[in-house]
Design a protein around this motif. Structure first.
Motif, PDB file in Angstrom:
ATOM      1  N   ASN A  28      17.415  15.400 -31.277  1.00 52.34           N
ATOM      2  CA  ASN A  28      18.436  16.323 -31.798  1.00 52.34           C
ATOM      3  C   ASN A  28      18.206  17.764 -31.371  1.00 52.34           C
ATOM      4  N   ARG A  29      17.172  18.043 -30.630  1.00 47.34           N
ATOM      5  CA  ARG A  29      16.871  19.407 -30.201  1.00 47.34           C
ATOM      6  C   ARG A  29      17.417  19.641 -28.799  1.00 47.34           C
ATOM      7  N   PRO A  30      18.152  20.755 -28.593  1.00 46.26           N
ATOM      8  CA  PRO A  30      18.668  21.034 -27.243  1.00 46.26           C
ATOM      9  C   PRO A  30      17.536  21.384 -26.297  1.00 46.26           C
ATOM     10  N   HIS A  31      17.797  21.177 -25.085  1.00 46.14           N
ATOM     11  CA  HIS A  31      16.796  21.440 -24.049  1.00 46.14           C
ATOM     12  C   HIS A  31      17.112  22.766 -23.361  1.00 46.14           C
ATOM     13  N   PHE A  32      16.096  23.687 -23.289  1.00 45.12           N
ATOM     14  CA  PHE A  32      16.254  24.986 -22.636  1.00 45.12           C
ATOM     15  C   PHE A  32      15.430  24.983 -21.350  1.00 45.12           C
ATOM     16  N   PRO A  33      16.084  24.996 -20.245  1.00 40.81           N
ATOM     17  CA  PRO A  33      15.313  25.051 -18.989  1.00 40.81           C
ATOM     18  C   PRO A  33      14.688  26.427 -18.789  1.00 40.81           C
ATOM     19  N   PRO A  34      13.718  26.559 -17.914  1.00 47.77           N
ATOM     20  CA  PRO A  34      13.097  27.881 -17.670  1.00 47.77           C
ATOM     21  C   PRO A  34      14.085  28.923 -17.201  1.00 47.77           C
ATOM     22  N   ASP A  35      15.124  28.511 -16.497  1.00 45.95           N
ATOM     23  CA  ASP A  35      16.114  29.493 -16.027  1.00 45.95           C
ATOM     24  C   ASP A  35      16.816  30.184 -17.198  1.00 45.95           C
ATOM     25  N   PHE A  36      16.968  29.441 -18.308  1.00 40.35           N
ATOM     26  CA  PHE A  36      17.620  30.035 -19.475  1.00 40.35           C
ATOM     27  C   PHE A  36      16.787  31.204 -20.017  1.00 40.35           C
ATOM     28  N   GLN A  49      17.552  35.277 -20.165  1.00 39.45           N
ATOM     29  CA  GLN A  49      17.485  36.057 -21.384  1.00 39.45           C
ATOM     30  C   GLN A  49      16.630  37.317 -21.203  1.00 39.45           C
ATOM     31  N   LEU A  50      15.480  37.184 -20.557  1.00 39.77           N
ATOM     32  CA  LEU A  50      14.605  38.330 -20.336  1.00 39.77           C
ATOM     33  C   LEU A  50      15.252  39.367 -19.433  1.00 39.77           C
ATOM     34  N   VAL A  51      15.894  38.916 -18.371  1.00 39.04           N
ATOM     35  CA  VAL A  51      16.554  39.852 -17.453  1.00 39.04           C
ATOM     36  C   VAL A  51      17.688  40.589 -18.176  1.00 39.04           C
TER      37      VAL A  51
END
Length: 372
Positions: A78-86, A90-92
């Motif tokens: 049930n947890r969404p997956h956040f790839p490293p690009d995400f 966000q940081l940029v």
């Protein structure tokens, strides 16, 4: 906490920039949390290829007529997956928005900083250029009112200069007539007393006009060798029969040369007058300040009168003697000159006896005037 306050001073720019960054961080945290709980879930992927034979071939053979065994499907995440690009995006995004917030806060607070700097320099140079009327409506209105106030001060100073010139002429004329008429007196004793009174009035008039002119005059800031100035003053005092010793060394100082010389001359004159013709001058540079101590060997001043003697026309009982002179303006002029240079002047009785006048001037004069 104190170290943090030193790194981030409590200014309008710091508060505005911190508020914008806090709002951005809060919005990003809220959006990320909502995405975690209500965002799209990861769809189940295709079964991974395996070198093992199919599971059907490994199942045991069931007897005829028996029901097959059913296994529950594996639970879905049930947890969404956040790839490293995400996270990189966000940081940029956060870095770009923070940079824009810093630039915007600096642009908004620049007119306030200019107005603060102009207000700090107003007491030293009334002829400074007007403040630029830029920024939001509030800052433009404040700059407009500041420029109007500066113009009124210029007009008042010009009127006072004309008034001083008229007073100087009008008062000297009757004093000259009184002096000429006193010379016609037959009583020599009365003539001498009257002449002394006229000299006292003329000296007081000159001191008063000098005090007012010194407060109103404009002077340019220049680099000055303070050590050479002090040594020259000591040599001049030696030629007049006094004994003045110097010690210490001072770096070059960006200051008002005439104001500094006037301040030291008044302090040295008081030290030699009440100290038996002897004085000591010491120089010391420490903790971002130049300290000039002028010490005499006189009776000193009562503790309750150390602050009172700085007021105009205030004289101690000893200074009322006609042989010592004094109009009560020397220390007032010295203190005003010290403030004009961004420093301070204090008096204290030394432990070994005598009075010490301490002049403290900042080595970084621009920063001191900005904080005043």
């Amino acid at each position: 906490m104190k170290r943090l306050l030193r790194l981030f001073p409590d200014t309008v720019f710091t508060r505005l920039f911190g508020l914008v960054v806090a709002v951005l961080l809060t919005s990003h945290l809220v959006m990320t949390s909502l995405f975690l709980f209500f965002g799209p879930h990861q769809p189940p992927g295709p079964p991974a290829a395996s070198s093992q034979p199919p599971r059907s071939s490994l199942r045991p053979t069931l007897p005829p007529g028996s029901a097959p065994l059913l296994r529950p499907p594996p639970p879905r995440s049930n947890r969404p997956h956040f790839p490293p690009d995400f996270w990189l995006a966000q940081l940029v995004t956060l870095a770009i928005i923070s940079l824009l917030a810093w630039y915007g806060a600096r642009r908004l607070t620049r007119p306030i900083q200019q107005l603060t700097h102009a207000a700090a320099l107003l007491g030293d140079n009334l002829q400074a250029p007007p403040v630029e009327e830029a920024g939001p409506e509030e800052t433009r209105q404040a700059a407009r009112l500041f420029n109007r106030m500066q113009d009124k001060l210029r007009q008042q100073m010009a009127e006072r200069s004309r008034f001083l010139a008229a007073v100087s002429h009008d008062l000297r004329t009757p004093l000259t007539r009184i002096r000429l008429r006193s010379a016609q007196l037959e009583d020599a004793t009365l003539q001498a007393k009257l002449g002394k009174d006229i000299d006292d009035m003329a000296a007081m008039l000159d001191a008063t006009l000098a005090y007012l002119r010194d407060d109103a005059k404009e002077e340019a800031w220049q680099w000055l060798n303070v050590t050479a100035l002090v040594q020259a003053m000591a040599e001049d005092a030696e030629e007049q029969g006094y004994h003045v010793s110097t010690s210490g060394h001072a770096d070059r100082l960006y200051t008002l040369p005439a104001s500094l010389r006037r301040c030291l001359e008044n302090l040295l004159e008081n030290a030699m007058r009440y100290g038996g013709g002897e004085a000591e001058i010491s120089l010391l540079c420490a903790a971002g300040q130049l300290r000039i101590d002028i010490h005499d060997h006189g009776p000193g001043i009562a503790e309750a009168q150390l602050d009172t003697v700085f007021e105009p026309f205030v004289r101690l009982e000893e200074s009322r003697n006609r042989h010592t002179g004094g109009t009560g303006l020397g220390l007032s002029i010295a203190r005003d000159a010290a403030r004009r240079m961004g420093g301070k002047l204090t008096l204290f009785n030394a432990a070994e006896g005598g009075l010490t006048a301490r002049l403290e001037l900042p080595l970084d004069t621009a920063a001191a005037l900005y904080q005043a």
